[in-house]
Design a protein around this motif. Structure first.
Motif, PDB file in Angstrom:
ATOM      1  N   TRP A  39       0.810  -1.217   0.000  1.00  7.33           N
ATOM      2  CA  TRP A  39       0.000   0.000   0.000  1.00  7.33           C
ATOM      3  C   TRP A  39       0.843   1.267   0.000  1.00  7.33           C
ATOM      4  O   TRP A  39       0.386   2.333  -0.435  1.00  7.33           O
ATOM      5  N   GLN A  40       2.097   1.193   0.481  1.00 11.17           N
ATOM      6  CA  GLN A  40       2.942   2.386   0.521  1.00 11.17           C
ATOM      7  C   GLN A  40       3.527   2.761  -0.843  1.00 11.17           C
ATOM      8  O   GLN A  40       3.978   3.880  -1.038  1.00 11.17           O
ATOM      9  N   PHE A  41       3.503   1.835  -1.799  1.00 13.08           N
ATOM     10  CA  PHE A  41       4.069   2.080  -3.128  1.00 13.08           C
ATOM     11  C   PHE A  41       3.029   2.758  -4.023  1.00 13.08           C
ATOM     12  O   PHE A  41       2.686   2.268  -5.097  1.00 13.08           O
ATOM     13  N   GLU A  42       2.557   3.905  -3.588  1.00 12.31           N
ATOM     14  CA  GLU A  42       1.414   4.541  -4.242  1.00 12.31           C
ATOM     15  C   GLU A  42       1.721   5.095  -5.626  1.00 12.31           C
ATOM     16  O   GLU A  42       0.799   5.384  -6.396  1.00 12.31           O
ATOM     17  N   ASN A  43       3.005   5.259  -5.965  1.00  9.39           N
ATOM     18  CA  ASN A  43       3.375   5.784  -7.286  1.00  9.39           C
ATOM     19  C   ASN A  43       4.024   4.737  -8.179  1.00  9.39           C
ATOM     20  O   ASN A  43       4.599   5.074  -9.220  1.00  9.39           O
ATOM     21  N   LEU A  44       3.918   3.482  -7.792  1.00  8.95           N
ATOM     22  CA  LEU A  44       4.536   2.387  -8.540  1.00  8.95           C
ATOM     23  C   LEU A  44       3.957   2.284  -9.947  1.00  8.95           C
ATOM     24  O   LEU A  44       2.744   2.345 -10.139  1.00  8.95           O
ATOM     25  N   ARG A  45       4.844   2.119 -10.923  1.00 11.43           N
ATOM     26  CA  ARG A  45       4.425   1.978 -12.322  1.00 11.43           C
ATOM     27  C   ARG A  45       4.579   0.550 -12.839  1.00 11.43           C
ATOM     28  O   ARG A  45       3.813   0.107 -13.676  1.00 11.43           O
ATOM     29  N   LYS A  46       5.588  -0.138 -12.330  1.00 10.77           N
ATOM     30  CA  LYS A  46       5.898  -1.487 -12.822  1.00 10.77           C
ATOM     31  C   LYS A  46       6.099  -2.429 -11.641  1.00 10.77           C
ATOM     32  O   LYS A  46       6.865  -2.131 -10.725  1.00 10.77           O
ATOM     33  N   LEU A  47       5.399  -3.560 -11.661  1.00 15.71           N
ATOM     34  CA  LEU A  47       5.485  -4.541 -10.582  1.00 15.71           C
ATOM     35  C   LEU A  47       5.664  -5.938 -11.160  1.00 15.71           C
ATOM     36  O   LEU A  47       4.862  -6.394 -11.968  1.00 15.71           O
ATOM     37  N   GLN A  48       6.729  -6.598 -10.717  1.00 15.57           N
ATOM     38  CA  GLN A  48       7.060  -7.935 -11.213  1.00 15.57           C
ATOM     39  C   GLN A  48       6.934  -8.939 -10.070  1.00 15.57           C
ATOM     40  O   GLN A  48       7.688  -8.914  -9.107  1.00 15.57           O
ATOM     41  N   LEU A  49       5.949  -9.839 -10.180  1.00 15.35           N
ATOM     42  CA  LEU A  49       5.677 -10.839  -9.148  1.00 15.35           C
ATOM     43  C   LEU A  49       5.653 -12.255  -9.737  1.00 15.35           C
ATOM     44  O   LEU A  49       5.016 -13.148  -9.188  1.00 15.35           O
ATOM     45  N   ASP A  50       6.315 -12.435 -10.836  1.00 12.79           N
ATOM     46  CA  ASP A  50       6.295 -13.735 -11.494  1.00 12.79           C
ATOM     47  C   ASP A  50       7.131 -14.765 -10.737  1.00 12.79           C
ATOM     48  O   ASP A  50       7.954 -14.428  -9.885  1.00 12.79           O
ATOM     49  N   ASN A  51       6.883 -16.046 -11.067  1.00  9.28           N
ATOM     50  CA  ASN A  51       7.628 -17.171 -10.502  1.00  9.28           C
ATOM     51  C   ASN A  51       7.588 -17.187  -8.974  1.00  9.28           C
ATOM     52  O   ASN A  51       8.613 -17.258  -8.291  1.00  9.28           O
ATOM     53  N   ASN A  52       6.389 -17.096  -8.441  1.00 17.31           N
ATOM     54  CA  ASN A  52       6.138 -17.277  -7.019  1.00 17.31           C
ATOM     55  C   ASN A  52       5.081 -18.366  -6.856  1.00 17.31           C
ATOM     56  O   ASN A  52       4.845 -19.153  -7.794  1.00 17.31           O
ATOM     57  N   ILE A  53       4.423 -18.430  -5.713  1.00 12.89           N
ATOM     58  CA  ILE A  53       3.355 -19.422  -5.515  1.00 12.89           C
ATOM     59  C   ILE A  53       2.064 -18.705  -5.083  1.00 12.89           C
ATOM     60  O   ILE A  53       1.285 -19.216  -4.286  1.00 12.89           O
ATOM     61  N   ILE A  54       1.864 -17.530  -5.624  1.00  6.36           N
ATOM     62  CA  ILE A  54       0.690 -16.713  -5.307  1.00  6.36           C
ATOM     63  C   ILE A  54      -0.578 -17.426  -5.781  1.00  6.36           C
ATOM     64  O   ILE A  54      -0.660 -17.880  -6.924  1.00  6.36           O
ATOM     65  N   GLU A  55      -1.592 -17.479  -4.919  1.00  8.50           N
ATOM     66  CA  GLU A  55      -2.836 -18.179  -5.238  1.00  8.50           C
ATOM     67  C   GLU A  55      -3.995 -17.225  -5.526  1.00  8.50           C
ATOM     68  O   GLU A  55      -4.988 -17.629  -6.133  1.00  8.50           O
ATOM     69  N   LYS A  56      -3.870 -15.967  -5.101  1.00 14.20           N
ATOM     70  CA  LYS A  56      -4.970 -15.022  -5.250  1.00 14.20           C
ATOM     71  C   LYS A  56      -4.431 -13.621  -5.545  1.00 14.20           C
ATOM     72  O   LYS A  56      -3.461 -13.186  -4.928  1.00 14.20           O
ATOM     73  N   ILE A  57      -5.079 -12.930  -6.490  1.00 18.07           N
ATOM     74  CA  ILE A  57      -4.707 -11.550  -6.792  1.00 18.07           C
ATOM     75  C   ILE A  57      -5.375 -10.649  -5.768  1.00 18.07           C
ATOM     76  O   ILE A  57      -6.604 -10.520  -5.743  1.00 18.07           O
ATOM     77  N   GLU A  58      -4.572 -10.002  -4.928  1.00 26.60           N
ATOM     78  CA  GLU A  58      -5.103  -9.143  -3.864  1.00 26.60           C
ATOM     79  C   GLU A  58      -4.025  -8.142  -3.449  1.00 26.60           C
ATOM     80  O   GLU A  58      -2.870  -8.221  -3.879  1.00 26.60           O
ATOM     81  N   GLY A  59      -4.421  -7.177  -2.615  1.00 23.68           N
ATOM     82  CA  GLY A  59      -3.448  -6.243  -2.064  1.00 23.68           C
ATOM     83  C   GLY A  59      -2.894  -5.232  -3.038  1.00 23.68           C
ATOM     84  O   GLY A  59      -1.874  -4.595  -2.770  1.00 23.68           O
ATOM     85  N   LEU A  60      -3.569  -5.029  -4.180  1.00 17.72           N
ATOM     86  CA  LEU A  60      -3.074  -4.091  -5.198  1.00 17.72           C
ATOM     87  C   LEU A  60      -3.926  -2.836  -5.298  1.00 17.72           C
ATOM     88  O   LEU A  60      -3.708  -2.010  -6.194  1.00 17.72           O
ATOM     89  N   GLU A  61      -4.890  -2.671  -4.383  1.00 16.58           N
ATOM     90  CA  GLU A  61      -5.888  -1.602  -4.503  1.00 16.58           C
ATOM     91  C   GLU A  61      -5.284  -0.202  -4.579  1.00 16.58           C
ATOM     92  O   GLU A  61      -5.788   0.664  -5.282  1.00 16.58           O
ATOM     93  N   ARG A  62      -4.184   0.027  -3.858  1.00 16.65           N
ATOM     94  CA  ARG A  62      -3.597   1.373  -3.789  1.00 16.65           C
ATOM     95  C   ARG A  62      -2.654   1.675  -4.954  1.00 16.65           C
ATOM     96  O   ARG A  62      -2.205   2.817  -5.109  1.00 16.65           O
TER      97      ARG A  62
END
Length: 455
Positions: free
Chosen positions: A62-85
């Motif tokens: 939530w603190q990365f309010e000005n983020l333009r690019k986010l790379q979360l590949d090659n993990n074991i994430i099961e649900k898309i969440e926590g990106l609201e901000r």
């Protein structure tokens, strides 16, 4: 899918992980080293890479309010969440995870590139907010139904699509169907679509496309009408006259009036009620039209106020710039000497030499600032007085019109009472007449009985 991580313990996306990632990915030069020493603010980070971290759950972003690019590949994430901000996000990579459903993207209205390659997704949906989407990678998932392609027609900027590795890609008509129903697509499964393929696809699916376009046009027209109605209602609410441009208020008053509905069956009441309704609606329309006119006057007043404020600020700013430019022109050589001075002692001495001029400039700028404050206060007070007068006049006239509605209501009730009393009198007279008739007939019946017995 991510069998490489089965034997590795899942990790939490915590503050330490994020700080480490930001520090490692920051600039390597002297400025970057200084930033790492002082601490990098998360809100200043524009790009963040968190791949191959064995992350199970997206969190603490939530603190990365000005983020333009986010790379979360090659993990074991099961649900898309926590990106609201992350509303400024343009590029998002969630490939090679364990995601089963597309969700949690409703606030990412600026997203242009989304990769969900190699997950467990079976349906393309919940992307409606991504109106700027240009690139969508959904290869190596579990999408099997061709109707998922129809959903993608709403993304007018979509130019690149990847669906290879899905059951849908094994369909015989796969490429032709996509080319026909997504005519603006440029790349499919990392290959450019040639014009000849598009022409053949359009011919093959012409009937289905025409039928679909007709349905889409009807739906769009309905959506346009609903949007226009919502916008119109908002305008009416701003003017405090919503639902007064018709019989809504009158109908709502009598919608649950059970006793009133019973009285409507009395002779003459239906005509009386209709006359009452017609006059009531005319008053409502008068209030409605008057309210819209007054709202326009308030808008003009507000626009005038904003223009005055902007003009005052701009004029004050220009005066300040002229004073500063004149100061720089007068003290150009001295300012250059001050800028080039590296010794603190000499710097302080040279500043002291010109302290009087600097103080004079400061006082002059502060005077301009105070003049602006006074000017704005006067403008605000005048605006407030004008708005208060407009609102008071509006309330006074509306109260007068509403008093007419109350007079109408009282008159209607009087007439209704009169009809009710007349009807009741007629019923009583009829009942009395029947009773008297029965009593007159009864002695004749008794006399006849006596005559019968004596004979």
């Amino acid at each position: 899918m991510n069998w490489l991580y089965d034997s590795v313990e899942p990790r939490v996306m915590d503050e330490d992980m994020l700080k480490l990632a930001v520090g490692e990915q920051g600039p390597r030069d002297e400025a970057g080293q200084l930033a790492r020493q002082e601490g990098i603010l998360f809100k200043d980070v524009l790009s963040l890479r968190l791949d191959f971290q064995n992350i199970l759950r997206i969190d603490n972003l939530w603190q990365f309010e000005n983020l333009r690019k986010l790379q979360l590949d090659n993990n074991i994430i099961e649900k898309i969440e926590g990106l609201e901000r992350l509303v400024h996000l343009v590029w998002l990579d969630l490939s090679f995870n364990n995601i089963e459903a597309i969700e949690g993207l409703d606030t990412l209205v600026n997203l242009e590139d989304l990769s969900l390659f190699n997950n467990r997704i079976s349906k393309i949906d919940s992307l409606d907010a991504l109106i700027k989407l240009q690139v969508l990678s959904l290869g190596n998932n579990e999408i099997s139904h061709m109707m998922n392609i129809i959903y993608l027609r709403r993304f007018k900027d979509l130019r690149t699509l990847s669906l290879s590795g899905n059951p849908i890609a094994e369909e015989e008509d796969y490429k032709m169907f996509i080319c026909a129903y997504l005519p603006d697509l440029v790349y499919l499964d990392f290959r450019r679509i040639d014009d000849h393929m598009k022409e053949l696809a359009e011919i093959k699916h012409q009937y289905g496309i025409d039928e679909l376009k007709q349905r889409e046009n009807l739906i769009q027209a309905q959506l346009d009408d609903e949007r226009a109605q919502r916008e119109e209602l908002e305008e009416h609410k701003a003017a405090f006259v919503e639902h007064l441009n018709g019989s809504f208020l009158f109908d709502s008053m009598y919608a649950e009036d059970v006793e009133g509905n019973k009285l409507a069956h009395l002779p003459g009441v239906s005509e009386l009620l209709q006359a009452y309704k017609d006059k009531f609606v005319i008053i409502c329309l008068n209030i409605f039209e008057y309210g819209l006119k007054q709202q326009e006057k308030r808008k003009v007043e507000l626009d005038t106020f904003n223009e005055c404020v902007q003009e005052a600020i701009q004029e004050n700013r220009e005066q300040g710039k002229r004073r500063i430019a004149k100061f720089e022109e007068t003290h150009l050589l001295s300012l250059n000497a001050i800028r080039d001075e590296s010794e603190v002692t000499n710097l302080e001495m040279k500043i002291a030499e010109h302290s009087k001029d600097i103080t004079e400039l400061f006082n002059m700028l502060m005077t301009l600032e105070m003049q602006l404050v006074e000017q704005l206060e006067e403008t605000i007070n005048m605006f407030e007085r004008n708005i208060v007068d407009l609102v008071a006049l509006f309330i006074e006239n509306v109260q007068s019109l509403m008093a007419q509605c109350r007079d109408l209501e009282n008159h209607h009730h009087e007439k209704l009472l009169e009809i009710s009393i007349n009807t009741l009198e007629k019923i009583l007279k009829g009942w009395l007449a029947d009773e008297i008739g029965q009593q007159i007939e009864q002695p004749w019946v008794l006399s006849g009985a006596r005559l019968k017995r004596s004979s």
